[in-house]
Write an enzyme that holds these catalytic residues in place. Structure first.
Site, PDB file in Angstrom:
ATOM      1  N   SER A 147      -6.932   7.187  -5.778  1.00  0.00           N
ATOM      2  CA  SER A 147      -7.913   7.460  -4.731  1.00  0.00           C
ATOM      3  C   SER A 147      -8.378   8.899  -4.819  1.00  0.00           C
ATOM      4  CB  SER A 147      -7.284   7.220  -3.351  1.00  0.00           C
ATOM      5  OG  SER A 147      -8.136   7.632  -2.302  1.00  0.00           O
ATOM      6  N   TYR A 184      -1.022   8.758   4.008  1.00  0.00           N
ATOM      7  CA  TYR A 184      -1.685   7.892   3.029  1.00  0.00           C
ATOM      8  C   TYR A 184      -2.076   8.698   1.796  1.00  0.00           C
ATOM      9  CZ  TYR A 184      -5.335   5.314   0.639  1.00  0.00           C
ATOM     10  OH  TYR A 184      -6.078   4.703  -0.346  1.00  0.00           O
TER      11      TYR A 184
END
Length: 240
Positions: free
Chosen positions: A139, A152
């Site tokens: 990500s 996260y």
């Protein structure tokens, strides 16, 4: 020239929706035989039926190492080995560190970190045997400091660090790729509010099919490998 995926075996975790579903379909279109792994048995069974006889559904909770071992065993029994592993299963919960519950923290860590480790550990001997490819869905959040949902983000920093170090350890035996998208128009985020699919209109951010194309591109490389591939929306750096 790209490698030929015809007849190869690919495991896709988190295959019930979004990036995982699109990736499974793209790999199938490229000729690979697909093993669909996710907790949603009904969804992956329906997708396996859509993809045809060269696809099987194996209900899997990547947080459970016994589930993961069964997943890899079923793949080898059915298709004779593992050529591509797509570590995609993941979730994002909460935002503020102060407000993140211990249960949500543990669920995120167990899915995004433990799950990738368990799946990689189980598949790695077979990837070595096939000189295959392990693809990790990372990500943008795993590359740059993030002011929201730092836990996260930390799991995606772990993903990137683990993949890079795995590549160093595996050497020429296994290709390792990290694909880093920014926002992708999927169900991601729906656990706690509006999903990315609901928040963004088509064309505003990356589509899951674009990530899937990147995975196929990485899986086709041989003897070279794609070490890392970033897929960011065009205005991602505006205002940073």
């Amino acid at each position: 020239m790209p490698g030929d995926l015809e007849g190869t075996a690919a495991i896709v975790t988190g295959a019930s929706s979004g990036i995982g579903r699109a990736t499974a379909s793209a790999l199938s279109d490229a000729g690979a035989r697909i093993v669909l792994a996710a907790r949603s048995e009904d969804r992956i069974t329906a997708l396996a039926d859509d993809l045809g006889t060269d696809a099987i559904a194996v209900p899997t909770d990547v947080r459970d190492e016994r589930d993961v071992e069964t997943l890899v065993e079923r793949t080898v029994e059915t298709f004779g080995g593992v050529d591509t592993l797509v570590n995609n299963a993941g979730l994002g919960l909460g935002s503020s560190v102060e407000d993140l519950s211990t249960a949500d923290y543990r669920q995120m860590m167990e899915t995004n970190v433990d799950g990738m480790f368990f799946t990689t550990r189980a598949a790695l001997p077979h990837l070595r045997e096939s000189a295959g490819t392990a693809v990790f869905i990372g990500s943008f959040a795993g590359q740059y400091p993030r002011s929201f949902n730092p836990v996260y983000a930390a799991t995606k920093w772990w993903t990137r660090g683990f993949a890079k170090s795995l590549s160093a350890q595996a050497g020429e035996e296994v290709a390792v790729t990290v694909v880093n998208p920014s926002e992708v128009r999927t169900e991601f985020g729906s656990e706690e509010g509006e999903s990315f699919a609901g928040r963004f209109e088509e064309g505003e951010v990356t589509e899951p099919e674009e990530v899937a194309e990147a995975v196929v591109f990485a899986a086709e490389r041989s003897p070279s490998m794609v070490s890392e591939l970033d897929l960011f929306r065009r205005d991602k750096f505006t205002g940073l």
